[in-house]
Scaffold this motif. Structure first.
Motif, mmCIF file in Angstrom:
data_model
loop_
_atom_site.group_PDB
_atom_site.id
_atom_site.type_symbol
_atom_site.label_atom_id
_atom_site.label_comp_id
_atom_site.label_asym_id
_atom_site.label_seq_id
_atom_site.Cartn_x
_atom_site.Cartn_y
_atom_site.Cartn_z
ATOM 1 N N LEU A 95 0.837 -1.208 0.000
ATOM 2 C CA LEU A 95 0.000 0.000 0.000
ATOM 3 C C LEU A 95 0.871 1.257 0.000
ATOM 4 C CD1 LEU A 95 -2.824 -1.000 2.523
ATOM 5 C CD2 LEU A 95 -3.061 -0.691 0.048
ATOM 6 N N MET A 99 1.158 4.393 -3.012
ATOM 7 C CA MET A 99 0.785 5.783 -2.740
ATOM 8 C C MET A 99 1.468 6.727 -3.733
ATOM 9 S SD MET A 99 0.832 7.831 0.903
ATOM 10 C CE MET A 99 -0.461 6.787 1.558
ATOM 11 N N GLN A 106 -0.493 0.864 -9.724
ATOM 12 C CA GLN A 106 -1.414 0.469 -8.664
ATOM 13 C C GLN A 106 -2.127 -0.842 -9.016
ATOM 14 O OE1 GLN A 106 -4.029 3.724 -7.727
ATOM 15 N NE2 GLN A 106 -2.461 4.821 -6.554
ATOM 16 N N PHE A 191 -8.646 -2.964 -2.032
ATOM 17 C CA PHE A 191 -7.686 -2.155 -2.798
ATOM 18 C C PHE A 191 -7.943 -2.454 -4.272
ATOM 19 C CE2 PHE A 191 -3.472 -1.424 -4.781
ATOM 20 C CZ PHE A 191 -3.276 -0.114 -4.392
ATOM 21 N N ILE A 203 -5.758 5.391 0.088
ATOM 22 C CA ILE A 203 -4.720 4.447 0.502
ATOM 23 C C ILE A 203 -4.424 4.600 1.995
ATOM 24 C CG2 ILE A 203 -2.295 3.817 0.210
ATOM 25 C CD1 ILE A 203 -2.541 4.563 -2.723
#
Length: 294
Positions: A95, A99, A106, A191, A203
């Protein structure tokens, strides 16, 4: 005085031989069994104490078996929950890596996280020992783990101590896959940058859920670790207690094999001498009778 009606010497020799044979039989029994008190008639008080203590030791043996089974369950759950915590730490790292990144990166990270999620589900589902899974429970039917830890008897009053692990303290995941410590982290939408890149705020929210799960996992691992430590301590104590009781019983009822072996040799000699004495006494009687025949 010699008598043709009563052979006093033979009677005395016979009584002595009978006593020797009885002592010899007792000594042979002690050597063959290893016990000087094998029945209540040998020594009622010692036999009663020894019988009771042996019974208590059988109970302690059963408790040790229960502790061994409980240790297997706790060890399995502990190993699995530590593994889950490690995997959740990986999600945390992924995670942070996502960011501020673009959607393509992602998505790649999301694929990696989904693989970690699958691994967590597998670890939890496989954390079963003897039909018990302490990490995956049905909330409606969840039951605490109770491990018999001690059997205490005072006269006829019995108390049984247990080591308890609450189901709520170790429920990593429920059977539905949505509850427990990590249920929220395994959701499909946890996610999911499939439409657009996720914002840093989104996030950060996910990271908060991860931290919450990590705290619960750490607490669960600590609970299992404490139970494991107590089980190990109790197993060691019961092993020492069992040995102590065995030694105590032995002091009451065990035969001194060196002494009994020496005594056996002496009694065997006495038996031979007694047989000879009886033979001599009977020979003397025959000599007297022969005078009347002549």
């Amino acid at each position: 005085m010699a008598s043709i009606m009563t052979n006093a010497a033979a009677l005395t020799a016979l009584q002595s031989l009978s006593a020797t044979n009885k002592a010899l039989e007792q000594t042979q029994s002690r050597i063959s069994t290893g016990l000087r008190v094998s029945t209540a008639s040998d020594n009622a008080a010692y036999w009663s104490i020894a019988t009771t203590m042996r019974s208590d030791n059988k109970a302690n043996s059963a408790v040790q078996d229960a502790l061994g089974l409980g240790a297997g369950k706790v060890d399995t759950a502990y190993a699995a929950i530590v593994d889950v915590k490690t995997e959740v730490d990986k999600i945390k790292t992924k995670l942070l890596a996502a960011m501020g990144k673009g959607q393509d990166i992602q998505k790649q990270i999301a694929t990696e996280i989904r693989a970690i999620q699958s691994g967590i589900k597998s670890s939890v589902a496989n954390a079963t020992y003897a039909g018990t899974n302490m990490l995956q429970t049905d909330g409606a039917a969840a039951s605490d783990l109770k491990i018999i830890a001690a059997y205490n008897r005072t006269g006829t009053t019995v108390n049984i101590d247990t080591i308890n692990v609450a189901a709520a303290d170790t429920q990593v995941l429920d059977v539905a896959g949505t509850g427990g410590f990590v249920g929220g982290l395994l959701a499909t939408a946890f996610f999911d940058p499939s439409a657009a890149a996720l914002s840093d705020a989104a996030i950060t929210t996910a990271l908060g859920a991860v931290e919450t799960a990590l705290v619960k996992l750490a607490d669960g691992a600590a609970t299992l670790g404490a139970a494991k430590s107590r089980i190990d301590t109790q197993k060691s104590f019961l092993s020492n207690l069992t040995d102590s009781i065995d030694r105590g019983v032995g002091q009451l009822v065990d035969a001194d094999m060196d002494r009994e072996s020496t005594k056996l040799q002496a009694l065997q000699v006495q038996q031979q001498l007694g047989i000879q004495a009886l033979s001599i006494a009977n020979s003397n009687a025959q000599s007297i009778l022969s005078l009347f025949k002549s």
